[in-house]
Scaffold this motif. Structure first.
Motif, PDB file in Angstrom:
ATOM      1  N   THR A 161      20.022  51.058  26.556  1.00  0.00           N
ATOM      2  CA  THR A 161      20.980  50.128  27.137  1.00  0.00           C
ATOM      3  C   THR A 161      22.343  50.277  26.477  1.00  0.00           C
ATOM      4  O   THR A 161      22.441  50.659  25.304  1.00  0.00           O
ATOM      5  N   ALA A 162      23.374  49.957  27.235  1.00  0.00           N
ATOM      6  CA  ALA A 162      24.750  49.960  26.722  1.00  0.00           C
ATOM      7  C   ALA A 162      25.195  48.556  26.330  1.00  0.00           C
ATOM      8  O   ALA A 162      26.376  48.328  26.065  1.00  0.00           O
ATOM      9  N   ARG A 163      24.272  47.603  26.292  1.00  0.00           N
ATOM     10  CA  ARG A 163      24.624  46.230  25.950  1.00  0.00           C
ATOM     11  C   ARG A 163      25.350  46.186  24.585  1.00  0.00           C
ATOM     12  O   ARG A 163      24.805  46.635  23.577  1.00  0.00           O
ATOM     13  N   TYR A 168      27.906  47.849  23.629  1.00  0.00           N
ATOM     14  CA  TYR A 168      28.533  49.103  23.192  1.00  0.00           C
ATOM     15  C   TYR A 168      30.058  48.974  23.150  1.00  0.00           C
ATOM     16  O   TYR A 168      30.716  49.474  22.246  1.00  0.00           O
ATOM     17  N   VAL A 169      30.639  48.271  24.126  1.00  0.00           N
ATOM     18  CA  VAL A 169      32.098  48.107  24.184  1.00  0.00           C
ATOM     19  C   VAL A 169      32.553  46.891  23.381  1.00  0.00           C
ATOM     20  O   VAL A 169      33.514  46.950  22.620  1.00  0.00           O
ATOM     21  N   THR A 170      31.855  45.761  23.522  1.00  0.00           N
ATOM     22  CA  THR A 170      32.298  44.507  22.900  1.00  0.00           C
ATOM     23  C   THR A 170      31.873  44.374  21.441  1.00  0.00           C
ATOM     24  O   THR A 170      32.452  43.581  20.694  1.00  0.00           O
ATOM     25  N   GLY A 171      30.861  45.130  21.032  1.00  0.00           N
ATOM     26  CA  GLY A 171      30.351  44.999  19.670  1.00  0.00           C
ATOM     27  C   GLY A 171      29.371  43.860  19.504  1.00  0.00           C
ATOM     28  O   GLY A 171      28.855  43.627  18.396  1.00  0.00           O
ATOM     29  N   THR A 172      29.061  43.131  20.560  1.00  0.00           N
ATOM     30  CA  THR A 172      28.092  42.030  20.497  1.00  0.00           C
ATOM     31  C   THR A 172      26.683  42.583  20.308  1.00  0.00           C
ATOM     32  O   THR A 172      26.300  43.575  20.943  1.00  0.00           O
ATOM     33  N   ASP A 173      25.925  41.950  19.436  1.00  0.00           N
ATOM     34  CA  ASP A 173      24.551  42.392  19.180  1.00  0.00           C
ATOM     35  C   ASP A 173      23.587  41.687  20.141  1.00  0.00           C
ATOM     36  O   ASP A 173      23.343  40.485  20.008  1.00  0.00           O
ATOM     37  N   TRP A 174      23.103  42.441  21.099  1.00  0.00           N
ATOM     38  CA  TRP A 174      22.185  41.895  22.085  1.00  0.00           C
ATOM     39  C   TRP A 174      20.730  42.318  21.819  1.00  0.00           C
ATOM     40  O   TRP A 174      19.857  42.148  22.675  1.00  0.00           O
ATOM     41  N   SER A 175      20.458  42.825  20.650  1.00  0.00           N
ATOM     42  CA  SER A 175      19.136  43.405  20.390  1.00  0.00           C
ATOM     43  C   SER A 175      18.014  42.371  20.460  1.00  0.00           C
ATOM     44  O   SER A 175      16.978  42.607  21.108  1.00  0.00           O
ATOM     45  N   GLU A 176      18.180  41.214  19.829  1.00  0.00           N
ATOM     46  CA  GLU A 176      17.116  40.216  19.831  1.00  0.00           C
ATOM     47  C   GLU A 176      16.909  39.634  21.222  1.00  0.00           C
ATOM     48  O   GLU A 176      15.766  39.391  21.658  1.00  0.00           O
ATOM     49  N   HIS A 188       7.543  52.426  24.623  1.00  0.00           N
ATOM     50  CA  HIS A 188       7.316  53.002  23.300  1.00  0.00           C
ATOM     51  C   HIS A 188       8.523  52.889  22.393  1.00  0.00           C
ATOM     52  O   HIS A 188       8.388  52.644  21.188  1.00  0.00           O
ATOM     53  N   GLU A 189       9.721  53.094  22.963  1.00  0.00           N
ATOM     54  CA  GLU A 189      10.940  53.033  22.153  1.00  0.00           C
ATOM     55  C   GLU A 189      12.031  52.300  22.920  1.00  0.00           C
ATOM     56  O   GLU A 189      12.086  52.353  24.148  1.00  0.00           O
ATOM     57  N   LEU A 190      12.911  51.623  22.145  1.00  0.00           N
ATOM     58  CA  LEU A 190      14.072  50.943  22.716  1.00  0.00           C
ATOM     59  C   LEU A 190      15.311  51.404  21.955  1.00  0.00           C
ATOM     60  O   LEU A 190      15.366  51.319  20.727  1.00  0.00           O
ATOM     61  N   HIS A 191      16.311  51.921  22.684  1.00  0.00           N
ATOM     62  CA  HIS A 191      17.519  52.454  22.065  1.00  0.00           C
ATOM     63  C   HIS A 191      18.746  51.698  22.559  1.00  0.00           C
ATOM     64  O   HIS A 191      18.872  51.409  23.750  1.00  0.00           O
ATOM     65  N   PHE A 192      19.654  51.387  21.632  1.00  0.00           N
ATOM     66  CA  PHE A 192      20.933  50.769  21.969  1.00  0.00           C
ATOM     67  C   PHE A 192      22.041  51.798  21.741  1.00  0.00           C
ATOM     68  O   PHE A 192      21.911  52.695  20.915  1.00  0.00           O
ATOM     69  N   GLY A 193      23.140  51.657  22.509  1.00  0.00           N
ATOM     70  CA  GLY A 193      24.290  52.515  22.256  1.00  0.00           C
ATOM     71  C   GLY A 193      24.607  53.505  23.343  1.00  0.00           C
ATOM     72  O   GLY A 193      25.422  54.395  23.140  1.00  0.00           O
ATOM     73  N   LYS A 194      24.000  53.378  24.506  1.00  0.00           N
ATOM     74  CA  LYS A 194      24.350  54.258  25.623  1.00  0.00           C
ATOM     75  C   LYS A 194      25.826  54.080  25.973  1.00  0.00           C
ATOM     76  O   LYS A 194      26.306  52.958  26.114  1.00  0.00           O
TER      77      LYS A 194
END
Length: 338
Positions: free
Chosen positions: A282-284, A286-294, A308-314
């Protein structure tokens, strides 16, 4: 008393639409092999025979566990040869040479590499439970309306194909009966119907409804089945975007309000259960710097997404281009989800 339930797979060598399609490799396996495997996976079939006019095809059939007690005569291995001629020859041969009589015969066409063996057993049991029935045929819902079809004469005049409903061609489709077509996947017929009535169906025919049709007669259909088998056999790595795929798009990027895309989550979970590796990204933020991981992890858990895997930073973009892209609607269709 043992019931002789025979599967016959007719596989002649000639084919004009897709040359040698009956033994053409589909994901490293001859197409003929899939129908043999389907028959062997049945809990009710207790003999599997391939009727072919080719020694090459016969050897392949034996390699995958089928019997080839004869080579089919060339006169019933033509483009115009009828199923009844092939099956009458098979049953007559077995009766005269071996004294074997089939109580129930299952036709599995080798051009159908995708079928569920449970459907085979369900159709056999349906025939066994209905003593008045001569046969059972698999069918699927017709997409075209037969009540609005015509025959055209040489003089240009047209006549309706369906004549038992007055002016059905002028009626709205909602007012017309539901129509089905025989999808050629599985035919189950009593042995005595073939030998005594010289028929592949008899007079009393039951229908067994299926959702799809994977009969191969063109290159396009061949590729569709190949893609389907590659996906459903597992062992592949799938990468899914979250927003716009797993989740419905949230216009203002307030991901707290994101809603699940239930249909695609069902696809993802099926792929996971088939033994494929599922990677989410997900790109959540990526631009604003907000942490949407939780928030994201909580949503995926709540929605029941298997991965199996979750990646941030698209990287954020207006368009994404990928040479391995698969359309979401194609996946929905392949996995039989509406």
């Amino acid at each position: 008393m043992k019931v002789n339930i025979l599967a016959v797979i007719p596989a002649r060598a000639g084919s004009k639409s897709v040359p040698h399609k009956n033994i053409r490799l589909i994901n490293d396996k001859p197409m003929l092999a899939y129908s043999i495997e389907h028959a062997l996976q049945s809990k009710l079939i207790n003999r599997v025979i391939v009727s072919t006019d080719s020694e090459e095809y016969a050897k392949i059939a034996r390699d995958y566990g089928a019997e080839t007690p004869f080579i089919r005569p060339s006169e019933i291995a033509q483009d115009t040869s009828l199923d009844i001629d092939v099956f009458y020859h098979c049953l007559t041969y077995l009766k005269e040479i071996e004294g074997y009589e089939a109580d129930i015969v299952v036709q599995l066409r080798p051009t159908y590499p995708i079928r569920n063996p449970k459907d085979i057993d369900n159709m056999i049991m349906l025939l066994q439970q209905n003593l008045q029935a001569d046969s059972v045929r698999s069918m699927a819902l017709a997409s075209e309306i037969p009540y609005k079809m015509w025959k055209k004469g040489e003089d240009g005049m047209i006549l309706p194909i369906v004549t038992d409903i007055p002016e059905c061609y002028n009626m709205p489709r909602q007012g017309l009966p539901t129509a089905y077509y025989q999808n050629a996947c599985i035919d189950v017929v009593r042995g005595n119907v073939i030998l005594e009535q010289h028929s592949m169906s008899g007079k009393t025919i039951l229908g067994y409804e299926m959702k799809d049709n994977y009969d191969i007669d063109t290159e396009k259909e061949f590729q569709r089945a190949k893609d389907q088998l590659r996906i459903t056999n597992g062992g592949k790595r799938f990468v899914f975007d979250i927003d716009g795929v797993i989740a419905k798009l949230e216009p203002n990027n307030n991901y707290n309000l994101s809603e699940a895309n239930s249909a695609m989550i069902e696809v993802v979970n099926k792929l996971y259960d088939m033994g494929n590796e599922i990677i989410l990204f997900t790109a959540r933020g990526y631009v604003t710097g907000t942490d949407w991981s939780e928030v994201t992890k909580s949503q995926l858990s709540k929605w029941g997404v298997k991965y199996h895997e979750l990646h941030f930073g698209k990287p954020n973009a207006d368009y994404y281009i990928d040479d391995k892209f698969i359309d979401m609607n194609v996946l929905l269709e392949m996995l039989l989800i509406k």
